[in-house]
Structure formats: C-alpha cells, structure tokens
Scaffold this active site. Structure first.
Site, PDB file in Angstrom:
ATOM      1  CG  ASN A 147      22.475  52.424  12.275  1.00 46.84           C
ATOM      2  OD1 ASN A 147      22.789  53.249  11.435  1.00 46.84           O
ATOM      3  ND2 ASN A 147      21.256  52.340  12.784  1.00 46.84           N
ATOM      4  CB  CYS A 169      19.505  56.666   7.263  1.00 42.43           C
ATOM      5  SG  CYS A 169      18.910  57.300   8.838  1.00 42.43           S
ATOM      6  CE1 TYR A 258      20.383  58.896  16.268  1.00 39.10           C
ATOM      7  CE2 TYR A 258      19.206  59.354  14.229  1.00 39.10           C
ATOM      8  CZ  TYR A 258      19.479  58.520  15.288  1.00 39.10           C
ATOM      9  OH  TYR A 258      18.869  57.305  15.383  1.00 39.10           O
TER      10      TYR A 258
HETATM   11  P1  NAD Z   1      18.198  42.988  15.739  1.00 42.57           P
HETATM   12  O1  NAD Z   1      18.821  43.052  17.068  1.00 42.57           O
HETATM   13  O2  NAD Z   1      16.843  42.451  15.623  1.00 42.57           O
HETATM   14  O3  NAD Z   1      19.187  42.183  14.768  1.00 42.57           O
HETATM   15  C1  NAD Z   1      18.758  41.699  13.531  1.00 42.57           C
HETATM   16  C2  NAD Z   1      19.282  40.305  13.328  1.00 42.57           C
HETATM   17  O4  NAD Z   1      20.676  40.310  13.038  1.00 42.57           O
HETATM   18  C3  NAD Z   1      19.118  39.407  14.558  1.00 42.57           C
HETATM   19  O5  NAD Z   1      18.163  38.423  14.298  1.00 42.57           O
HETATM   20  C4  NAD Z   1      20.527  38.848  14.755  1.00 42.57           C
HETATM   21  O6  NAD Z   1      20.531  37.488  15.144  1.00 42.57           O
HETATM   22  C5  NAD Z   1      21.140  39.050  13.406  1.00 42.57           C
HETATM   23  N1  NAD Z   1      22.602  38.953  13.328  1.00 42.57           N
HETATM   24  C6  NAD Z   1      23.526  39.269  14.257  1.00 42.57           C
HETATM   25  N2  NAD Z   1      24.763  39.018  13.786  1.00 42.57           N
HETATM   26  C7  NAD Z   1      24.609  38.545  12.524  1.00 42.57           C
HETATM   27  C8  NAD Z   1      25.509  38.096  11.528  1.00 42.57           C
HETATM   28  N3  NAD Z   1      26.814  38.101  11.715  1.00 42.57           N
HETATM   29  N4  NAD Z   1      25.000  37.658  10.350  1.00 42.57           N
HETATM   30  C9  NAD Z   1      23.671  37.647  10.131  1.00 42.57           C
HETATM   31  N5  NAD Z   1      22.773  38.054  11.057  1.00 42.57           N
HETATM   32  C10 NAD Z   1      23.235  38.488  12.233  1.00 42.57           C
HETATM   33  O7  NAD Z   1      18.329  44.419  15.094  1.00 42.57           O
HETATM   34  P2  NAD Z   1      17.286  45.494  14.588  1.00 42.57           P
HETATM   35  O8  NAD Z   1      16.903  46.338  15.729  1.00 42.57           O
HETATM   36  O9  NAD Z   1      16.252  44.882  13.763  1.00 42.57           O
HETATM   37  O10 NAD Z   1      18.250  46.353  13.682  1.00 42.57           O
HETATM   38  C11 NAD Z   1      19.021  45.715  12.677  1.00 42.57           C
HETATM   39  C12 NAD Z   1      20.127  46.593  12.188  1.00 42.57           C
HETATM   40  O11 NAD Z   1      19.609  47.620  11.369  1.00 42.57           O
HETATM   41  C13 NAD Z   1      20.920  47.295  13.284  1.00 42.57           C
HETATM   42  O12 NAD Z   1      22.262  47.361  12.928  1.00 42.57           O
HETATM   43  C14 NAD Z   1      20.286  48.662  13.329  1.00 42.57           C
HETATM   44  O13 NAD Z   1      21.161  49.618  13.838  1.00 42.57           O
HETATM   45  C15 NAD Z   1      19.998  48.883  11.882  1.00 42.57           C
HETATM   46  N6  NAD Z   1      18.939  49.858  11.572  1.00 42.57           N
HETATM   47  C16 NAD Z   1      19.304  50.864  10.757  1.00 42.57           C
HETATM   48  C17 NAD Z   1      18.384  51.812  10.382  1.00 42.57           C
HETATM   49  C18 NAD Z   1      18.860  52.939   9.525  1.00 42.57           C
HETATM   50  O14 NAD Z   1      18.290  54.015   9.559  1.00 42.57           O
HETATM   51  N7  NAD Z   1      19.932  52.748   8.748  1.00 42.57           N
HETATM   52  C19 NAD Z   1      17.060  51.724  10.811  1.00 42.57           C
HETATM   53  C20 NAD Z   1      16.706  50.645  11.627  1.00 42.57           C
HETATM   54  C21 NAD Z   1      17.663  49.709  11.999  1.00 42.57           C
HETATM   55  C1  G6P Z   2      16.215  55.570  13.480  1.00 43.15           C
HETATM   56  C2  G6P Z   2      17.583  55.599  12.870  1.00 43.15           C
HETATM   57  C3  G6P Z   2      18.156  54.240  12.826  1.00 43.15           C
HETATM   58  C4  G6P Z   2      18.184  53.632  14.204  1.00 43.15           C
HETATM   59  C5  G6P Z   2      16.789  53.620  14.769  1.00 43.15           C
HETATM   60  C6  G6P Z   2      16.782  53.151  16.208  1.00 43.15           C
HETATM   61  O1  G6P Z   2      15.822  56.839  13.679  1.00 43.15           O
HETATM   62  O2  G6P Z   2      17.571  56.125  11.585  1.00 43.15           O
HETATM   63  O3  G6P Z   2      19.419  54.313  12.261  1.00 43.15           O
HETATM   64  O4  G6P Z   2      18.666  52.316  14.147  1.00 43.15           O
HETATM   65  O5  G6P Z   2      16.213  54.884  14.724  1.00 43.15           O
HETATM   66  O6  G6P Z   2      15.510  52.763  16.549  1.00 43.15           O
HETATM   67  P1  G6P Z   2      15.261  51.820  17.807  1.00 43.15           P
HETATM   68  O7  G6P Z   2      13.804  51.606  17.830  1.00 43.15           O
HETATM   69  O8  G6P Z   2      16.064  50.578  17.580  1.00 43.15           O
HETATM   70  O9  G6P Z   2      15.779  52.586  18.983  1.00 43.15           O
HETATM   71 MN    MN Z   3      19.480  55.800  10.572  1.00 40.81          MN
END
Ligand code: NAD
Ligand code: G6P
Ligand code: MN
Ligand code: MN
Length: 438
Positions: A147, A169, A258
């Site tokens: 994100n 997403c 959202y």
């Molecule tokens: P998290 O905080 O667990 O991060 C995941 C990993 O990324 C961590 O282990 C961290 O050390 C690593 N990291 C940080 N910088 C890095 C780099 N430069 N290279 C490689 N790894 C690196 O995060 P999370 O809560 O698991 O979420 C991960 C990502 O996915 C976030 O950006 C979040 O917003 C996104 N996300 C998106 C959706 C969506 O709907 N598109 C859904 C869920 C999560």
């Molecule tokens: C989902 C969105 C993701 C977002 C996540 C946050 O609804 O599609 O883009 O990263 O919610 O969830 P969290 O558990 O990290 O607040």
């Molecule tokens: Mn999303």
C-alpha cells in the site's frame, strides 16, 4: 516450473499466501518460493518462513521454501514477484496515524496525510526493486500488494516502466462476498459485479443471474439505516459509520468501504481521533494482533493458517494474489478486480492512469471491462483523487517539496493553511530515515 518471490516475506499474512498457493497446487507447478525480507524483519521472516514450510509439507508438496535477506539472490530468474513490504514497519504507520491527529487531521494507512507519507516511503523502494528485476528477471510479473497499492502500482508502471505489473486489494473480494450473502446466495458467487475507480476509492454495480440489475436493491438491503448487515461483513480496520442512505440511493452505485472517509468525513475524523485519544491507533492494535499471531506461528505443530489472522483487515487477500498468478500461468480468464492501466475503460480519467477495475485475467495480463463515465456525484471526486495521486507520485520520485505541498492541498481530507504546513514539515522530519529523496 515456477519460481515465485515474495518481498516482505516476514509479514504475518504469509500463511495466507501459503494457503492460497497450496489450494491452487493443480494449477501451479512450483519449484521454488523465496521469501525475502530485510535485517529488521529477519526474526519474523524465520518464524513465519518455518510456518510456511510446515504448511507446504503438510500438503505433501515438495516445493522449496527459501528464506533470505539477499533480494538479488531471490530475484534471479523469478517468474512472479509479489510485494507485501512495509517500509519503516508498523512504527512508521503509528507515526502516520498519530502526527496528523495532533493537527485534527486524519491519519490512516492509505488515506489523508498518513497514506501520502506511506507512498513517499514506499515508491523509491518499489522503483529499486524494479531496477533489480530489469537485470535479474526481465520477464517476471510484478504482483503488488504493498500500500497504497494504487499509487505504488502507478509508479511501477508509469515511472518504473514495468508494464507487467498488477495491483491487488482484498476489499472487492469482501464486498462481492457480502453482496452475494445479502441476496441469499450463501457460499456461492452468483452475482455479476462490475467495479471501477481507484484503489480504496471505487464503486460497483451488480446484476443477478436473470439479467436484472440489483444495485439499488443491494443499497436498500445493506445501507438502509435499520440494517445491521454491515456489522458482520465490513473490513475489520475501518470504523463502522453508516452512510447517508439518501445519498447512496440518489447516486445509484455502491461505494467501497473506504469511501466513508470522504462521504462521512466529519464523523470518521471525530470518531477516529476519539479512538486514538482514548486508546490505540489501528497500527497499535495490529501490533498486538501481530505479536499474538507470531506466538502461534512459533508452535512447531501448527501447519495451517490460524483463525486469528481474520482479525487483520487484509484477510482473504491470498485469494486475490494466488488467483491472479494461477490465472496468468493457465490463461484462465478469471474475472477479478485489479489495478491496471485505464486504456479508456473509465472515460473520465487519462488513458495511462492506473485504475482499479473488473478485468479478465489472461496469460497476457488484465483486460479491463468497459465502465464509461461516472455520474457527477462521483466524477469530480474521482478526478480530484487521481490528480492528488499524480502529485504524490511526482513528489515521491523527485523528493519535490512543492509537489508535496500541492498534494496535501489537493487531498480532500487535509485542510489547507499554516497548520497543514506544520503537519507536513513535522512528518517529513519524523520520516527522514525513510525518505532519502527529500
Ligand atoms: P508488516 O509490517 O508485517 O511488513 C511486512 C514485512 O516487510 C516486514 O517483515 C518488514 O520487515 C518488511 N520490509 C520492510 N521494508 C522492506 C524492504 N525494503 N524490503 C523487503 N521487506 C521489507 O506489514 P503487513 O501488515 O503484513 O503488510 C504488508 C504490506 O501489505 C503493507 O504495505 C500493507 O499496507 C499491505 N497490505 C495490502 C493489502 C491490500 O489490500 N493491497 C492488504 C494487506 C496488506
Ligand atoms: C484492508 C485493505 C488493505 C489494508 C488492510 C489493513 O481492508 O484492503 O489495503 O492494508 O485492510 O488491515 P490492518 O489489519 O493492517 O489494519
Ligand atoms: Mn487494500
Ligand atoms: Mn486539502
């Protein structure tokens, strides 16, 4: 045989990915799955990586699961690169939430000032990854989850030039499921959905199997003030504030979860700030959930995705990531909602904008469905949000302070003026370790 690489492998969502890949084992001939993280995430990577290995083994598969902090080693000859990293970890997200709240402004992972700063931290890293990919795996697909997914995908395609990028997403999966349940199709995916807009800023229309459009019926069922339908079906990370029912009926298309931040701005801001003040921000809550999840993952007998992962907002995201991969590999032509190039699909936006739209997923990527133009009640806001995204990307790439000020000014959730400048400056200082470009 496939080589899949996941960047940000230490994420607590990795067991979701493992489950999604395993479920599709008949369509995915995997040889290697590489989980990549950085030193700061090494401990998490090892715990969740062992967990993924147990899941693969329990499924009777011989896939190699590699854990590494060496990105170039992992990327060599990859077929698919999925990204789920968080630059600055959850502590940076806490700052994105806490600092704006001091200025009576929304701090949220992908919206308002917080979302803009997440983009500033993330875009340089995705461009770095693409530079490595150009050398190491020039034919790979980039499946981006990081994100703010829409802006990160737009930067990858338009700035990085990586045309084979698809952004994902989980929100459309959730609303599609909810709508089917609301129409009585429990456990079945019967309704035809057409989504269009931007990531975390899209709308949809829905048709039943007899050909009739049921968008208005769904608005009545789900969004009338008496219904408590949303309670059990809305994403976990957004405060449940009802919409203005008469507005949605008049608009005639269904907003995403959202949109609350934009349609119910004051209520969302007041409620969110009150939550932060009384207790925790969402990132602080997530920190606790994550700690509990990692305690579970440490159990050497656990070899399936634990239920508690459903407490995260991104639940079910593996359905999107793994289905996109399987559909490209097999030319399955599955209909999915993805971030991809507009190409005239939404006539209100430039041809080369990245939009989130229903598409057929083929071996050559996403073929979006035509949407046409939006009614006035959605069109202007959509165009404003896209301009804002363009400004954010330009500021992020060049470290351009002026563009950052412009982006803040244009963002509908940020009030302009001298407080805005104080907030922007404070956030730039607080993030300086992750903003080499500024
Ligand atoms: P998290 O905080 O667990 O991060 C995941 C990993 O990324 C961590 O282990 C961290 O050390 C690593 N990291 C940080 N910088 C890095 C780099 N430069 N290279 C490689 N790894 C690196 O995060 P999370 O809560 O698991 O979420 C991960 C990502 O996915 C976030 O950006 C979040 O917003 C996104 N996300 C998106 C959706 C969506 O709907 N598109 C859904 C869920 C999560
Ligand atoms: C989902 C969105 C993701 C977002 C996540 C946050 O609804 O599609 O883009 O990263 O919610 O969830 P969290 O558990 O990290 O607040
Ligand atoms: Mn999303
Ligand atoms: Mn503004």
């Amino acid at each position: 045989k496939l080589k899949i690489v996941t960047i940000g492998g230490g994420s607590s969502y990795t067991p979701e990915l493992a489950e999604g890949l395993i479920l599709r084992q008949d369509r995915l001939d995997i040889k290697e799955w590489w989980l990549v993280d950085i030193d700061a995430g090494k401990e998490k990577l090892e715990i969740v990586g062992e967990m993924a290995r147990r899941q693969v083994k329990a499924a009777g598969l011989d896939w190699e699961v590699h854990l590494t902090t060496d990105r170039t080693l992992a990327l060599k000859d990859a077929d698919f690169v999925t990204t789920q990293f968080r630059v600055g970890q959850l502590d940076a997200r806490i700052r994105d939430e806490r600092i704006p709240s001091k200025y009576h402004s929304l701090g949220q992972e992908t919206n308002g000032a917080g979302g803009i700063f997440k983009a500033f931290r993330t875009i340089p890293v995705i461009l770095d990854i693409i530079n490595d990919m150009k050398e190491l795996c020039p034919d790979a697909w980039l499946i981006n989850f990081t994100n703010p997914a829409g802006m990160v995908t737009e930067a990858a395609i338009k700035v990085g030039g990586w045309k084979k990028t698809i952004g994902l997403c989980n929100v459309p999966i959730g609303s599609t499921r909810m709508n089917n349940t609301a129409m009585g199709y429990d456990g079945q995916d019967v309704l035809f959905h057409k989504y269009a807009g931007l990531n975390h800023f899209h709308w949809h229309r829905v048709w039943d199997k007899d050909g009739s459009e049921v968008t208005n019926k769904l608005i009545e069922t789900i969004y009338n003030p008496e219904s408590d339908f949303l309670k059990d079906h809305e994403v976990k990370n957004i405060m449940l504030v009802g919409y203005n029912y008469e507005q949605l009926k008049s608009l005639g298309i269904i907003p995403c979860a959202y949109h609350r931040y934009y349609y119910m701005s004051e209520d969302m801001l007041e409620g969110t700030l009150a939550d932060y003040e009384k207790g925790e921000t969402r990132a602080e809550v997530v920190k606790r959930t994550e700690a509990e999840l990692f305690e579970l993952y440490k159990d050497p007998h656990l070899d399936y995705k634990p239920e508690q992962l459903a407490l995260r907002g991104g639940a079910h995201y593996s359905d999107a990531a793994c289905e996109v991969i399987a559909s490209i590999v097999n030319d399955s032509r599955t209909v999915m909602v993805v971030s991809t190039q507009n190409n005239g699909t939404i006539t209100d936006l430039p041809y080369d904008s990245i939009v989130e739209v229903s598409s057929v997923i083929t071996a050559h990527g996403a073929e979006p469905f035509n949407w046409g133009s939006f009614p006035a009640g959605a069109r202007g806001q959509l165009q404003l949000m896209k301009s804002m995204e363009e400004l954010v990307i330009e500021a992020a790439v060049k470290g351009d302070y002026g563009k950052a000020i412009e982006a803040f000014t244009v963002n509908p959730l940020i009030n302009s003026g001298s407080h805005m400048m104080d907030m922007l400056n404070e956030m730039l200082v607080a993030n300086k370790d992750y903003l080499p470009q500024f």
